[in-house]
Design a protein around this motif. Structure first.
Motif, mmCIF file in Angstrom:
data_model
loop_
_atom_site.group_PDB
_atom_site.id
_atom_site.type_symbol
_atom_site.label_atom_id
_atom_site.label_comp_id
_atom_site.label_asym_id
_atom_site.label_seq_id
_atom_site.Cartn_x
_atom_site.Cartn_y
_atom_site.Cartn_z
ATOM 1 N N VAL A 72 0.942 -1.259 0.059
ATOM 2 C CA VAL A 72 -0.159 -0.031 0.044
ATOM 3 C C VAL A 72 0.939 1.132 -0.157
ATOM 4 C CG1 VAL A 72 -2.260 -0.848 0.807
ATOM 5 C CG2 VAL A 72 -0.378 -0.467 2.482
ATOM 6 N N ALA A 73 2.007 1.156 0.404
ATOM 7 C CA ALA A 73 2.824 2.252 0.544
ATOM 8 C C ALA A 73 3.443 2.669 -0.785
ATOM 9 C CB ALA A 73 4.230 2.052 1.476
ATOM 10 N N ALA A 74 3.329 1.715 -1.843
ATOM 11 C CA ALA A 74 3.853 1.811 -3.113
ATOM 12 C C ALA A 74 2.764 2.724 -3.762
ATOM 13 C CB ALA A 74 3.868 0.520 -3.799
ATOM 14 N N VAL A 75 1.536 2.820 -3.611
ATOM 15 C CA VAL A 75 0.759 3.769 -3.959
ATOM 16 C C VAL A 75 1.096 5.255 -3.779
ATOM 17 C CG1 VAL A 75 -1.859 4.370 -4.051
ATOM 18 C CG2 VAL A 75 -1.082 2.175 -3.574
ATOM 19 N N GLY A 76 1.470 5.545 -2.686
ATOM 20 C CA GLY A 76 1.774 7.082 -2.555
ATOM 21 C C GLY A 76 3.111 7.330 -3.349
ATOM 22 N N LYS A 77 3.929 6.120 -3.417
ATOM 23 C CA LYS A 77 5.368 6.459 -3.984
ATOM 24 C C LYS A 77 4.984 6.761 -5.541
ATOM 25 C CE LYS A 77 10.233 4.672 -4.197
ATOM 26 N NZ LYS A 77 10.780 3.596 -3.859
ATOM 27 N N GLN A 78 3.942 6.146 -6.063
ATOM 28 C CA GLN A 78 3.892 6.325 -7.454
ATOM 29 C C GLN A 78 3.031 7.740 -7.698
ATOM 30 O OE1 GLN A 78 2.531 4.006 -11.447
ATOM 31 N NE2 GLN A 78 3.224 2.845 -9.715
ATOM 32 N N LEU A 79 1.888 7.828 -7.179
ATOM 33 C CA LEU A 79 0.574 8.576 -7.516
ATOM 34 C C LEU A 79 0.382 9.638 -6.582
ATOM 35 C CD1 LEU A 79 -1.894 5.884 -7.670
ATOM 36 C CD2 LEU A 79 -0.725 7.168 -9.876
ATOM 37 N N LEU A 80 1.072 10.238 -5.374
ATOM 38 C CA LEU A 80 1.250 11.219 -5.015
ATOM 39 C C LEU A 80 2.263 12.078 -5.184
ATOM 40 C CD1 LEU A 80 0.259 10.089 -1.158
ATOM 41 C CD2 LEU A 80 -1.451 11.163 -2.911
ATOM 42 N N PRO A 81 2.130 13.712 -5.036
ATOM 43 C CA PRO A 81 3.189 14.528 -5.567
ATOM 44 C C PRO A 81 4.554 14.335 -4.364
ATOM 45 C CG PRO A 81 0.924 15.574 -5.071
ATOM 46 C CD PRO A 81 0.847 14.232 -4.813
ATOM 47 N N HIS A 82 5.491 14.351 -5.348
ATOM 48 C CA HIS A 82 6.724 14.104 -4.630
ATOM 49 C C HIS A 82 7.121 15.251 -3.579
ATOM 50 C CE1 HIS A 82 10.772 12.940 -3.739
ATOM 51 N NE2 HIS A 82 11.290 13.960 -3.958
ATOM 52 N N GLN A 83 7.464 14.719 -2.316
ATOM 53 C CA GLN A 83 7.705 15.932 -1.216
ATOM 54 C C GLN A 83 9.455 15.698 -0.946
ATOM 55 O OE1 GLN A 83 5.583 18.034 -0.085
ATOM 56 N NE2 GLN A 83 4.265 16.744 -1.589
ATOM 57 N N PRO A 84 10.166 16.777 -0.579
ATOM 58 C CA PRO A 84 11.439 16.606 -0.379
ATOM 59 C C PRO A 84 11.894 15.634 0.590
ATOM 60 C CG PRO A 84 10.829 18.946 -0.580
ATOM 61 C CD PRO A 84 9.584 18.241 -0.704
ATOM 62 N N ASP A 85 11.195 15.328 1.617
ATOM 63 C CA ASP A 85 11.614 14.450 2.471
ATOM 64 C C ASP A 85 11.010 13.126 2.315
ATOM 65 O OD1 ASP A 85 8.509 14.863 2.959
ATOM 66 O OD2 ASP A 85 8.782 15.419 5.031
ATOM 67 N N PHE A 86 10.146 12.865 1.069
ATOM 68 C CA PHE A 86 9.611 11.648 0.576
ATOM 69 C C PHE A 86 8.495 11.094 1.518
ATOM 70 C CE2 PHE A 86 13.993 11.532 -0.697
ATOM 71 C CZ PHE A 86 14.013 11.041 -2.225
ATOM 72 N N SER A 87 7.722 12.035 1.884
ATOM 73 C CA SER A 87 6.727 11.929 2.851
ATOM 74 C C SER A 87 5.480 11.597 2.036
ATOM 75 C CB SER A 87 6.321 12.797 3.669
ATOM 76 O OG SER A 87 6.091 14.183 3.088
ATOM 77 N N GLU A 88 5.435 11.470 0.777
ATOM 78 C CA GLU A 88 4.306 10.794 -0.056
ATOM 79 C C GLU A 88 4.348 9.597 0.063
ATOM 80 O OE1 GLU A 88 7.915 10.626 -2.631
ATOM 81 O OE2 GLU A 88 7.246 12.109 -1.329
ATOM 82 N N GLN A 89 5.378 8.710 0.566
ATOM 83 C CA GLN A 89 5.235 7.461 0.789
ATOM 84 C C GLN A 89 4.871 6.999 2.144
ATOM 85 O OE1 GLN A 89 9.346 5.736 -0.267
ATOM 86 N NE2 GLN A 89 9.717 7.452 -1.686
ATOM 87 N N SER A 90 4.801 7.833 3.268
ATOM 88 C CA SER A 90 4.352 7.806 4.631
ATOM 89 C C SER A 90 2.935 7.444 4.712
ATOM 90 C CB SER A 90 4.811 8.833 5.173
ATOM 91 O OG SER A 90 4.094 9.945 5.134
ATOM 92 N N PHE A 91 2.668 7.099 6.164
ATOM 93 C CA PHE A 91 1.271 6.892 6.553
ATOM 94 C C PHE A 91 0.945 7.761 7.815
ATOM 95 C CE2 PHE A 91 2.623 2.736 5.206
ATOM 96 C CZ PHE A 91 1.611 2.177 4.493
ATOM 97 N N ILE A 92 -0.216 8.198 7.919
ATOM 98 C CA ILE A 92 -0.701 8.637 9.333
ATOM 99 C C ILE A 92 -1.469 7.590 10.092
ATOM 100 C CG2 ILE A 92 -0.542 11.116 8.535
ATOM 101 C CD1 ILE A 92 -3.669 10.850 8.285
ATOM 102 N N TRP A 93 -1.621 7.610 11.044
ATOM 103 C CA TRP A 93 -2.470 6.794 12.154
ATOM 104 C C TRP A 93 -3.835 7.691 12.046
ATOM 105 C CZ3 TRP A 93 -3.402 2.260 13.737
ATOM 106 C CH2 TRP A 93 -4.299 2.177 14.699
ATOM 107 N N MET A 94 -4.963 6.891 11.655
ATOM 108 C CA MET A 94 -6.115 7.177 11.651
ATOM 109 C C MET A 94 -6.945 6.425 12.729
ATOM 110 S SD MET A 94 -7.253 7.761 7.666
ATOM 111 C CE MET A 94 -8.787 8.323 7.939
ATOM 112 N N ALA A 95 -7.269 7.321 13.697
ATOM 113 C CA ALA A 95 -7.629 6.731 15.080
ATOM 114 C C ALA A 95 -9.063 6.323 14.804
ATOM 115 C CB ALA A 95 -7.796 7.798 16.121
ATOM 116 N N GLY A 96 -9.987 6.686 13.973
ATOM 117 C CA GLY A 96 -11.385 6.118 13.646
ATOM 118 C C GLY A 96 -11.448 5.149 13.205
ATOM 119 N N PRO A 97 -11.113 4.823 11.903
ATOM 120 C CA PRO A 97 -11.026 3.428 11.417
ATOM 121 C C PRO A 97 -9.595 2.633 12.091
ATOM 122 C CG PRO A 97 -10.206 5.018 9.607
ATOM 123 C CD PRO A 97 -10.575 5.853 10.944
ATOM 124 N N ARG A 98 -8.879 3.027 12.910
ATOM 125 C CA ARG A 98 -7.571 2.256 13.476
ATOM 126 C C ARG A 98 -6.993 1.772 12.262
ATOM 127 N NH1 ARG A 98 -7.817 1.881 18.782
ATOM 128 N NH2 ARG A 98 -6.624 0.086 19.083
#
Length: 286
Positions: free
Chosen positions: A29-55
């Motif tokens: 699933v991380a590969a999705v952001g790496k390819q489809l999200l705009p590139h960031q200088p710190d490569f954070s397009e590949q990262s996740f956040i914790w979503m507490a609602g759906p956990r």
């Protein structure tokens, strides 16, 4: 924290296999952001956040015929594509499936939501700890309490790190980085300096790695400090390979239940951040 979830139902040493399996599953699933999200200088397009609602650990929103974000649920190990409200658009339980099947499922479902084929195959990472799932073994997590325990680690760490940011303005967003699978925030001390030499303090939870296979919280000063290391309120200094303060899960899970664990970790983080500031200020003035 009144909603702290007590850790220790599973011994830290018994989390290792589940952590490795989930780490590899997260790469699909991380590969999705790496390819489809705009590139960031710190490569954070590949990262996740914790979503507490759906956990879940979830990436940023991808534009398409139907906007979506990729995610992984740990407690009931599942790959997901979520809509803007965090509701599932597609899901694939991991049990009994292979890593190749996970990548193929992500590709197929993403292309459906995009309304077009991907420009290139989803990337596989390099440098992760090997596990039988990387050579075709199916994911095998059914009946294990470890995935749910790992989920509680991420949920608790997210609370602690957001609270730390509130007490210390300047820390970055709390992100889970897929390569190390750690949930972390960073405080730059020299915002205008070159990234390689700028002083910073990284704070996070590692679910375990090749050097320290059990979960631990860390506070990492950069550049590497020199000289005597200050005393800490709990934890110890790691000096092999990298210099940073660490609090092992075996220590804080033994502290008690509910808020006692949370308070133990908070004291460690506060003292370690203070110690790292002192070390970096000492280095700057030397």
């Amino acid at each position: 924290m009144s909603d702290w979830e007590t850790l220790g139902a599973v011994e830290p040493r018994d989390l290792i296999d589940a952590r490795l399996q989930l780490h590899w599953a997260a790469q699909a699933v991380a590969a999705v952001g790496k390819q489809l999200l705009p590139h960031q200088p710190d490569f954070s397009e590949q990262s996740f956040i914790w979503m507490a609602g759906p956990r879940v650990l979830a990436q940023g929103m991808v534009a398409g015929q139907r906007p979506f974000r990729s995610a992984i649920r740990l407690a009931d190990p599942t790959l997901l594509l979520l809509d803007e409200d965090g509701e599932p658009l597609a899901r694939m339980p991991l049990e009994g499936r292979t890593l190749d099947e996970a990548y193929e499922w992500v590709r197929r479902e993403v292309e459906t939501l995009l309304g077009r084929p991907l420009d290139k195959p989803l990337e596989h990472p390099e440098g992760l700890t090997e596990h039988p799932v990387t050579t075709g073994a199916p994911f095998a997590l059914a009946g294990s309490a470890a995935p749910a325990e790992l989920e509680r680690y991420y949920a608790g760490a997210d609370q602690l790190l957001h609270a730390l940011r509130e007490r210390n303005p300047g820390f970055s967003s709390v992100l889970c980085w897929p390569h190390h699978f750690d949930l972390a925030t960073l405080m730059p001390l020299d915002r205008q300096a070159d990234a390689e030499t700028a002083r910073s303090i990284g704070v996070g939870l590692s679910p375990g790695d090749a050097g320290r296979p059990e979960p631990y919280f860390y506070v990492l000063p950069w550049p590497h400090p020199e000289g005597d290391l200050p005393a800490l309120d709990g934890g110890a200094w790691n000096t092999e390979g990298w210099v940073g303060a660490v609090l092992d899960a075996a220590e804080f899970t033994a502290a008690g239940s509910h808020g006692t664990q949370c308070e133990w970790i908070e004291r460690f983080l506060s003292s370690a951040v203070k110690a790292c500031r002192e070390l970096l200020e000492r280095k700057e003035s030397a």
